[in-house]
Write an enzyme that holds these catalytic residues in place. Structure first.
Site, PDB file in Angstrom:
ATOM      1  N   ARG A  90       2.154   2.231   3.717  1.00  6.13           N
ATOM      2  CA  ARG A  90       2.495   1.190   4.698  1.00  6.13           C
ATOM      3  C   ARG A  90       3.598   0.264   4.179  1.00  6.13           C
ATOM      4  O   ARG A  90       3.710   0.059   2.977  1.00  6.13           O
ATOM      5  CB  ARG A  90       1.258   0.319   4.995  1.00  6.13           C
ATOM      6  CG  ARG A  90       0.334   0.891   6.027  1.00  6.13           C
ATOM      7  CD  ARG A  90      -1.090   0.419   5.810  1.00  6.13           C
ATOM      8  NE  ARG A  90      -1.738   1.221   4.780  1.00  6.13           N
ATOM      9  CZ  ARG A  90      -2.903   0.927   4.211  1.00  6.13           C
ATOM     10  NH1 ARG A  90      -3.557  -0.145   4.579  1.00  6.13           N
ATOM     11  NH2 ARG A  90      -3.418   1.712   3.275  1.00  6.13           N
ATOM     12  N   ARG A 115       2.339 -17.553   6.090  1.00  7.49           N
ATOM     13  CA  ARG A 115       3.768 -17.481   5.698  1.00  7.49           C
ATOM     14  C   ARG A 115       4.481 -18.797   5.975  1.00  7.49           C
ATOM     15  O   ARG A 115       5.677 -18.828   6.269  1.00  7.49           O
ATOM     16  CB  ARG A 115       4.440 -16.322   6.449  1.00  7.49           C
ATOM     17  CG  ARG A 115       3.816 -14.988   6.134  1.00  7.49           C
ATOM     18  CD  ARG A 115       4.754 -13.816   6.373  1.00  7.49           C
ATOM     19  NE  ARG A 115       4.096 -12.582   6.010  1.00  7.49           N
ATOM     20  CZ  ARG A 115       3.563 -11.731   6.890  1.00  7.49           C
ATOM     21  NH1 ARG A 115       3.673 -11.965   8.189  1.00  7.49           N
ATOM     22  NH2 ARG A 115       2.956 -10.638   6.476  1.00  7.49           N
ATOM     23  N   CYS A 142       1.436 -22.151  13.651  1.00  8.06           N
ATOM     24  CA  CYS A 142      -0.023 -22.248  13.496  1.00  8.06           C
ATOM     25  C   CYS A 142      -0.313 -22.955  12.180  1.00  8.06           C
ATOM     26  O   CYS A 142       0.255 -22.590  11.138  1.00  8.06           O
ATOM     27  CB  CYS A 142      -0.645 -20.863  13.488  1.00  8.06           C
ATOM     28  SG  CYS A 142      -0.056 -19.826  14.837  1.00  8.06           S
ATOM     29  N   ASP A 174      -8.083 -10.861   2.228  1.00 13.66           N
ATOM     30  CA  ASP A 174      -6.828 -10.328   1.695  1.00 13.66           C
ATOM     31  C   ASP A 174      -6.657 -11.008   0.341  1.00 13.66           C
ATOM     32  O   ASP A 174      -6.369 -12.209   0.267  1.00 13.66           O
ATOM     33  CB  ASP A 174      -5.660 -10.676   2.647  1.00 13.66           C
ATOM     34  CG  ASP A 174      -4.646  -9.556   2.705  1.00 13.66           C
ATOM     35  OD1 ASP A 174      -4.564  -8.799   1.720  1.00 13.66           O
ATOM     36  OD2 ASP A 174      -3.933  -9.442   3.725  1.00 13.66           O
ATOM     37  N   TYR A 186       0.871  -1.180   0.000  1.00 21.80           N
ATOM     38  CA  TYR A 186       0.000   0.000   0.000  1.00 21.80           C
ATOM     39  C   TYR A 186       0.911   1.234   0.000  1.00 21.80           C
ATOM     40  O   TYR A 186       2.062   1.154   0.450  1.00 21.80           O
ATOM     41  CB  TYR A 186      -0.884   0.025   1.252  1.00 21.80           C
ATOM     42  CG  TYR A 186      -1.796  -1.180   1.386  1.00 21.80           C
ATOM     43  CD1 TYR A 186      -3.020  -1.228   0.734  1.00 21.80           C
ATOM     44  CD2 TYR A 186      -1.423  -2.262   2.170  1.00 21.80           C
ATOM     45  CE1 TYR A 186      -3.860  -2.328   0.852  1.00 21.80           C
ATOM     46  CE2 TYR A 186      -2.252  -3.372   2.301  1.00 21.80           C
ATOM     47  CZ  TYR A 186      -3.471  -3.401   1.635  1.00 21.80           C
ATOM     48  OH  TYR A 186      -4.282  -4.493   1.751  1.00 21.80           O
ATOM     49  N   CYS A 230      -1.082 -20.937   8.988  1.00 26.75           N
ATOM     50  CA  CYS A 230      -0.189 -19.796   8.741  1.00 26.75           C
ATOM     51  C   CYS A 230      -0.080 -19.452   7.255  1.00 26.75           C
ATOM     52  O   CYS A 230       0.137 -20.320   6.415  1.00 26.75           O
ATOM     53  CB  CYS A 230       1.195 -20.105   9.298  1.00 26.75           C
ATOM     54  SG  CYS A 230       2.339 -18.732   9.052  1.00 26.75           S
ATOM     55  N   CYS A 235       8.674 -18.352  15.595  1.00 28.64           N
ATOM     56  CA  CYS A 235       7.410 -18.107  16.301  1.00 28.64           C
ATOM     57  C   CYS A 235       7.363 -19.060  17.490  1.00 28.64           C
ATOM     58  O   CYS A 235       8.008 -20.111  17.464  1.00 28.64           O
ATOM     59  CB  CYS A 235       6.211 -18.439  15.426  1.00 28.64           C
ATOM     60  SG  CYS A 235       6.105 -17.458  13.948  1.00 28.64           S
TER      61      CYS A 235
END
Ligand code: SF4
Length: 392
Positions: free
Chosen positions: A139, A157, A152, A353, A136, A155, A148
């Site tokens: 940003r 990524r 998860c 997204d 963007y 995830c 991490c």
């Protein structure tokens, strides 16, 4: 006089958490001899993460499907679970436990689907440095670490997290140089991986460098540790760093009310005491939280603890996550159901997204049911049709 429909809607009881437990009180038998002091230590939690078939079997047991998936994923996106998070598993729910499902891979994760992507957000296409992404105008995101507390299973990524060596100082400096050299960038997310897995000094260096840049108004830290390893927030030095550069926006990720623990509440309080501004980003996950009766008490609890529900993401199109995907319509139905039952403060934006880095789009239940010129008919929160005359 209100209508019967409205009266019935007003009379519906809120869905609230019956109780919030401590993970220490729930810890599995293998950790019965661990003191409360050790349990509340970040170093102990990190060092005792469950990362192998043997460790998982000893602590929480694995069924055949899980064992096969843990072994198959070991060289790709392995398994890592803090004792805190493992203690939240509900043994009575078996492999359907919503906490277990987020943490332990199953066979479906190995399936390859043509419509899923290794880089669902097109971050390599939008990279402005090896560890910086700009999607963007105002940003940028700094990918600060591959580590991490937990891997998860949903995830986005997963093709990077946990697989590589730590991000080099040179790459981080390069990312900082690119971000601070562009006066259009006003808001920077420190992400990863989980940036709270960084050493405090490295995190402070990143935050201080960004805060010293005159055109950067907002620094955000995206972390799942408040849910998965809240003991991190008992590190006084970390809290001091965050306080020193306040306000820092901290984006948490809680997905299910079982993640609402005493330890997590204490972590949120510690972050608030440091002047952090807290927002939660949940992911809508099939079979885990795709029901209003699950999300309502989670959002109530978050708001009570000073962490505003900010986003509810449709699960990204990441390879290996097909079994978590919900339809857009089911998410819209949940959002419609929450409206009116929860204060607007507790209702997140439901967003997708878009694949390949094409940006976020708000998904809103369509409240306009018909339109004739300036005359509109709305469907309100309790299902009544309401006419409204718009201005020219
Ligand atoms: S904490 Fe975030 S980056 Fe790490 S595995 Fe979980 S979702 Fe992925």
């Amino acid at each position: 006089m209100i209508s019967e429909l409205e009266a019935r809607a007003l009379d519906r009881a809120p869905v609230v958490l019956d109780s919030v437990e401590s993970s220490y009180a729930r810890r599995p038998a293998i950790w019965r001899g661990i003191s409360a002091e050790e349990w509340s230590s970040y170093a102990w939690q990190w060092a005792n993460r469950l990362m192998s078939v043997e460790a998982l079997d000893n602590a929480v047991g694995l069924n055949a499907d899980e064992r096969r998936a843990v072994e198959a994923m070991a060289s790709r996106f392995g398994t890592a679970i803090s004792p805190h998070f493992a203690a939240l598993f509900r043994p009575e729910l078996g492999s359907h436990c919503p906490i277990r499902r987020q943490a332990i891979p199953i066979g479906a994760e190995l399936d390859i689907h043509d419509d899923l992507l290794d880089d669902p957000l097109g971050e390599s296409r939008h990279a402005i440095a090896p560890c910086a992404v700009r999607r963007y105008p105002d940003r940028a995101l700094i990918y600060a670490t591959h580590e991490c507390a937990m891997r998860c299973r949903h995830c986005t990524r997963r093709s990077r997290v946990g697989l590589m060596e730590s991000v080099s100082q040179a790459d981080l400096q390069n990312a900082l140089d690119r971000v601070t050299a562009n006066p259009n960038i006003r808001d920077v997310l420190i992400s990863g991986g989980d940036p709270l897995s960084l050493e405090n000094d490295v995190l402070e260096w990143l935050i201080a460098s960004l805060k010293a840049c005159p055109h950067i108004d907002v620094v955000r830290v995206c972390t799942r540790m408040v849910s998965t390893l809240p003991q991190r927030m008992s590190d006084a030095r970390l809290i001091d760093v965050l306080r020193k550069y306040a306000p820092i926006y901290v984006n948490t990720q809680f997905n299910h009310p079982f993640e609402a623990t005493h330890e997590a509440a204490q972590a949120l309080a510690a972050l608030r005491s440091a002047g952090c501004i807290l927002g939660n980003q949940s992911v809508l996950l099939k079979g885990i939280n795709d029901a209003p009766a699950i999300l309502e008490p989670l959002f109530r609890w978050l708001l009570r603890e000073g962490c505003r529900p900010y986003y509810l993401f449709l699960c990204d199109v990441a390879q290996g996550t097909h079994h978590f995907r919900t339809s857009i319509q089911s998410g819209l139905d949940i959002m419609r159901s929450l409206r009116g039952r929860l204060s607007g403060l507790a209702i997140p934006h439901f967003v997708i997204d878009l694949p390949d880095g094409n940006g976020k789009v708000d998904l809103c239940p369509d409240s306009v049911v018909s339109r004739d010129g300036q005359s509109l008919t709305f469907h309100n929160w309790f299902g009544a049709s309401v006419n409204y005359r718009d201005v020219e």
